[in-house]
Design a protein around this motif. Sequence first.
Motif, mmCIF file in Angstrom:
data_model
loop_
_atom_site.group_PDB
_atom_site.id
_atom_site.type_symbol
_atom_site.label_atom_id
_atom_site.label_comp_id
_atom_site.label_asym_id
_atom_site.label_seq_id
_atom_site.Cartn_x
_atom_site.Cartn_y
_atom_site.Cartn_z
ATOM 1 N N ALA A 65 29.139 16.656 44.634
ATOM 2 C CA ALA A 65 28.172 16.098 43.679
ATOM 3 C C ALA A 65 28.165 14.570 43.708
ATOM 4 O O ALA A 65 27.128 13.950 43.449
ATOM 5 N N THR A 66 29.292 13.955 44.008
ATOM 6 C CA THR A 66 29.298 12.497 44.113
ATOM 7 C C THR A 66 28.338 12.057 45.211
ATOM 8 O O THR A 66 27.515 11.155 45.020
ATOM 9 N N ALA A 67 28.418 12.715 46.365
ATOM 10 C CA ALA A 67 27.522 12.384 47.473
ATOM 11 C C ALA A 67 26.085 12.735 47.118
ATOM 12 O O ALA A 67 25.149 12.004 47.462
ATOM 13 N N VAL B 50 23.538 19.308 42.846
ATOM 14 C CA VAL B 50 24.360 20.457 42.434
ATOM 15 C C VAL B 50 25.593 20.536 43.326
ATOM 16 O O VAL B 50 25.560 20.161 44.496
ATOM 17 N N ASP B 51 26.664 21.004 42.741
ATOM 18 C CA ASP B 51 27.888 21.205 43.509
ATOM 19 C C ASP B 51 27.943 22.658 43.952
ATOM 20 O O ASP B 51 27.505 23.553 43.221
ATOM 21 N N LEU B 52 28.460 22.868 45.126
ATOM 22 C CA LEU B 52 28.662 24.248 45.585
ATOM 23 C C LEU B 52 30.149 24.603 45.567
ATOM 24 O O LEU B 52 30.505 25.756 45.363
ATOM 25 N N HIS B 53 31.026 23.599 45.733
ATOM 26 C CA HIS B 53 32.462 23.921 45.711
ATOM 27 C C HIS B 53 32.992 24.140 44.292
ATOM 28 O O HIS B 53 34.150 24.476 44.116
ATOM 29 N N LYS B 54 32.150 23.945 43.299
ATOM 30 C CA LYS B 54 32.558 24.314 41.939
ATOM 31 C C LYS B 54 32.139 25.765 41.683
ATOM 32 O O LYS B 54 32.830 26.675 42.096
ATOM 33 N N TRP B 55 30.944 25.945 41.080
ATOM 34 C CA TRP B 55 30.656 27.289 40.552
ATOM 35 C C TRP B 55 30.112 28.273 41.582
ATOM 36 O O TRP B 55 30.011 29.459 41.296
HETATM 37 C C1 PLP Z 1 32.244 17.267 39.348
HETATM 38 C C2 PLP Z 1 31.078 16.469 38.936
HETATM 39 C C3 PLP Z 1 30.617 15.403 39.721
HETATM 40 C C4 PLP Z 1 31.346 14.959 40.967
HETATM 41 O O1 PLP Z 1 31.444 16.015 41.858
HETATM 42 P P1 PLP Z 1 32.378 16.020 43.147
HETATM 43 O O2 PLP Z 1 31.994 17.280 43.803
HETATM 44 O O3 PLP Z 1 33.778 16.010 42.649
HETATM 45 O O4 PLP Z 1 32.038 14.813 43.940
HETATM 46 C C5 PLP Z 1 29.486 14.750 39.313
HETATM 47 N N1 PLP Z 1 28.857 15.101 38.188
HETATM 48 C C6 PLP Z 1 29.275 16.086 37.385
HETATM 49 C C7 PLP Z 1 28.539 16.413 36.135
HETATM 50 C C8 PLP Z 1 30.409 16.815 37.748
HETATM 51 O O5 PLP Z 1 30.849 17.812 36.966
#
Ligand code: PLP
Length: 457
Positions: free
Chosen positions: A133-135, A283-288
């Motif tokens: 998500a940072t990227a 959106v992050d994929l390595h989270k949810w």
């Molecule tokens: C985790 C998170 C990020 C950063 O995500 P990374 O995958 O750790 O780079 C950015 N925004 C929100 C709201 C997050 O929860």
Amino acid sequence: MDDHLPSLLADAARLLGERAAGLDTRPVAGDAAHPPPVPLPREGVGGLAALETFLRDWEPGFSGSAGPRYLGFVTGGATPAAVLGDWAVSVFDQNVMSTGDSCAAELESQTIGWLREMFGLSHRHHGMTVTGATAANLVGLAIGREWLGEQRGTIVSDAGAAALGPVTILSGSPHASVYKAASILGFGRDSVRQVATRPGREAVDVGALATALRERPDEPVIVVANAGTVNTVDFDDLAALAELRESHPFWLHVDGAFGAYAALLDSRRHLVDGLDAADSVCVDLHKWLNVPYDCGAQFTRRRDLQARVFASLGAYLGVLDDDHPEPVHLTVENSRRLRALPAWMTLLAYGLDGHRKIVQDSVDRAGELARLLDADPAWRVLAPVIMNVVCFTPAGEPDPAAVARLLERVGASGEAFLTPTVYAGVPAIRAAFSSWKTTADDVGRVKAALDAAHRAS
Ligand SMILES: *Cc1c(COP(=O)(O)O)cnc(C)c1O
């Protein structure tokens, strides 16, 4: 080098399979102990011995973040199919920078199509996988920077960020990565202005945002909306924010790192109404989604501007085709891992229904922990649980050091791992549920570990 990959993979499957079976029972937070440095080996030991050495010397100091009771940050787990996908990525070692020699880029593109549908985004949005998500926030804000130039008749990617003059980033509860992106992009961290949030909430106050915009009639502005804040998983009113662009044009970026998964649940989908109206989405994929690190996705309606920012022009890289830019012209990387494959694998293996269940289970687990804490006078839940994060604190007037000590005890117990925060000025604890593995029984064990640590305080 006479290692034989097919037989090594068979050995690795056996050895790593044994360790994978222990993920649920190993200490959740390792003591991070590590072996002392050794000199650069002159002669190698071979692949199998290297794996055995790693497993003997290093793996015991790893955390149990792939197990069920790691509730720090928003960590997710990795589904079995996603792990297989990750192995396959390495076996085939594709470089997803261009399309001439491999269909790997098409696999990424089809995966992005699935994700777009899953998050309720229209075909106006193009997307790419990135490291997280940072990227994704960085890429979204970089496209926004180019758009601000377009509005003013400047090509920022050629003229430089200074051509824009001061830029303001407005956001109610910006994630740390937004400040990082502002630093990288030449806006500066000071360009990020926190706008008032709604009373007792982390969601932005739309009226306050409208006022902040009116105060800057001619300034270039990017608004970072939040779909899921880290303390309480609160959501900005995305549709209302999108409407504000009619009176004051700005770039609307939505940080939906994990909150965008609300789109999977009938009961929560309204929280992301208006997401599709965003100019760019993270959106992050390595989270949810529960794929291994590192993987996220970015979407935007302006891929043309994205290609202008990220074009990597060199005779050996080919030319930029405006209608079909090659992957090399769209993100920070030149060479790129096929990080879409684990996502493709887990979506194929478990389907939208399987992933909906993972999200629903996490929400259920958060509700269960909140009820246990609410019923116990030793604890105080600080905010209603909107989705998958419980924000709470020991009863009384805890100071940050006391919370840190308590969490250290929880970690040392090996039973659970949680991380601290400050919510509305109160030192607090977050429990973030996002792993497919976490059961109701795990919630009970986490509560017991918290109670034991609290009693010892
Ligand atoms: C985790 C998170 C990020 C950063 O995500 P990374 O995958 O750790 O780079 C950015 N925004 C929100 C709201 C997050 O929860």
